[in-house]
Design a protein around this motif. Structure first.
Motif: not given
Length: 142
Positions: A52-67
């Motif tokens: 899992t990675e916490n990211m910020k895109m276009m100023g918005f936080p997002a949590e992404v579950l990666w494989t």
């Protein structure tokens, strides 16, 4: 769908760049979209590994579950992910030797209903982030 690409020729061997790309503790030093790895990043870097990675895109936080979907040591690292609002994400890092330097290419793809509403802004923001990430990566390995 929104597709983005950034590429740079970096004056460092592929092995040195690969070590930096896969140093999860230092990921935030160069990745412009990265906030943190709540679980420390992928423990075992192998196809099928998830993290899992916490990211910020276009100023918005997002949590992404990666494989991890593709992996060739010192050449290719691709991950597919699921983010908020049903957005699917693909990120692929490709390293190609170029004399004493290495060409580093980052490809990204965003799909999902929410993407169609903001594809243009997302593409611009992601492209700028990828180009700045490559600039920072080059500075770290110089």
């Amino acid at each position: 769908m929104a597709e983005v690409t950034a590429e740079s020729r970096i004056e460092a061997p592929a092995a040195k760049l690969w070590a930096q790309l896969t140093d999860w503790g230092a990921y935030g030093q160069w990745s412009m979209t990265h906030t943190d790895f709540p679980e420390g990043g992928p423990g075992n870097l192998a196809v099928g590994a998830t993290f899992t990675e916490n990211m910020k895109m276009m100023g918005f936080p997002a949590e992404v579950l990666w494989t991890v979907s593709e992996l060739e040591d010192q050449r290719l690292f691709a991950i597919t992910g699921k983010g908020p609002m049903g957005v699917a994400v693909l990120t692929r890092y490709t390293l190609t030797a170029d004399g004493t330097a290495t060409k580093v290419r980052i490809d990204g793809e965003f799909t999902g209903a929410a993407v169609s509403l903001m594809a243009g802004k997302l593409k611009d923001s992601a492209t700028a982030a990828l180009n700045e990430s490559l600039r920072r990566l080059a500075a770290l390995v110089a």
